[in-house]
Design a protein around this motif. Sequence first.
Motif, short mmCIF file in Angstrom:
data_model
loop_
_atom_site.label_atom_id
_atom_site.label_comp_id
_atom_site.label_asym_id
_atom_site.label_seq_id
_atom_site.Cartn_x
_atom_site.Cartn_y
_atom_site.Cartn_z
N UNK A 1 -23.12 -3.20 54.00
CA UNK A 1 -21.84 -2.56 53.69
C UNK A 1 -21.53 -1.53 54.77
N UNK A 2 -20.30 -1.50 55.20
CA UNK A 2 -19.87 -0.55 56.22
C UNK A 2 -19.57 0.80 55.58
N UNK A 3 -19.77 1.84 56.34
CA UNK A 3 -19.45 3.19 55.86
C UNK A 3 -17.95 3.30 55.63
N UNK A 4 -17.58 3.90 54.52
CA UNK A 4 -16.18 4.09 54.21
C UNK A 4 -15.59 3.01 53.33
N UNK A 5 -16.32 1.89 53.16
CA UNK A 5 -15.83 0.82 52.29
C UNK A 5 -16.16 1.18 50.83
N UNK A 6 -15.26 0.87 49.93
CA UNK A 6 -15.56 1.11 48.53
C UNK A 6 -16.67 0.16 48.05
N UNK A 7 -17.49 0.65 47.14
CA UNK A 7 -18.55 -0.18 46.60
C UNK A 7 -17.96 -1.22 45.66
N UNK A 8 -18.50 -2.41 45.69
CA UNK A 8 -17.99 -3.51 44.87
C UNK A 8 -18.73 -3.60 43.54
N UNK A 9 -19.62 -2.67 43.26
CA UNK A 9 -20.39 -2.72 42.03
C UNK A 9 -20.44 -1.33 41.41
N UNK A 10 -20.79 -1.29 40.15
CA UNK A 10 -20.98 -0.03 39.44
C UNK A 10 -22.31 -0.09 38.72
N UNK A 11 -23.01 1.00 38.74
CA UNK A 11 -24.27 1.09 38.01
C UNK A 11 -23.98 1.19 36.52
N UNK A 12 -24.79 0.51 35.72
CA UNK A 12 -24.68 0.59 34.27
C UNK A 12 -25.87 1.39 33.75
N UNK A 13 -25.57 2.40 32.98
CA UNK A 13 -26.59 3.27 32.41
C UNK A 13 -26.58 3.11 30.90
N UNK A 14 -27.73 2.80 30.32
CA UNK A 14 -27.85 2.68 28.86
C UNK A 14 -28.51 3.96 28.36
N UNK A 15 -27.81 4.64 27.45
CA UNK A 15 -28.30 5.90 26.89
C UNK A 15 -28.45 5.74 25.38
N UNK A 16 -29.62 6.09 24.88
CA UNK A 16 -29.88 6.09 23.44
C UNK A 16 -30.27 7.52 23.07
N UNK A 17 -29.29 8.37 22.80
CA UNK A 17 -29.59 9.78 22.56
C UNK A 17 -30.28 10.01 21.21
N UNK A 18 -31.11 11.03 21.19
CA UNK A 18 -31.75 11.48 19.95
C UNK A 18 -31.17 12.81 19.50
N UNK A 19 -30.56 13.53 20.45
CA UNK A 19 -29.96 14.84 20.16
C UNK A 19 -28.51 14.86 20.66
N UNK A 20 -27.70 15.70 20.04
CA UNK A 20 -26.28 15.83 20.39
C UNK A 20 -26.09 16.16 21.87
N UNK A 21 -26.89 17.08 22.40
CA UNK A 21 -26.69 17.54 23.78
C UNK A 21 -26.95 16.44 24.81
N UNK A 22 -27.60 15.38 24.42
CA UNK A 22 -27.83 14.27 25.35
C UNK A 22 -26.56 13.47 25.62
N UNK A 23 -25.52 13.68 24.82
CA UNK A 23 -24.25 13.02 25.05
C UNK A 23 -23.59 13.46 26.35
#
Length: 86
Positions: free
Chosen positions: A1-23
Amino acid sequence: MKIGQPQAFHEVLVITPLRFDQGAEAVLAVREQRIVVLNLTAMEPSLAQRTADFVSGGVRALDGQEHRVGDQVLLFAPANVDVNLS
């Protein structure tokens, strides 16, 4: 990928919180252009609802989007992501 080009992907993060503040982690991840799957099944129902409301408000303030994937599972994405839940 060349510098300055937009990324064609997005990272997916799975969150399973146990406490409110983890939101807050979910809101920060969307701000960083990541897609978040928020699994609230490990939380007591009223705390899960508070957490969902908090994350939803934070993501909405970032012009992000929210989609219900399951009973207590939500998907949050930045505005520039196309989400197709068929």
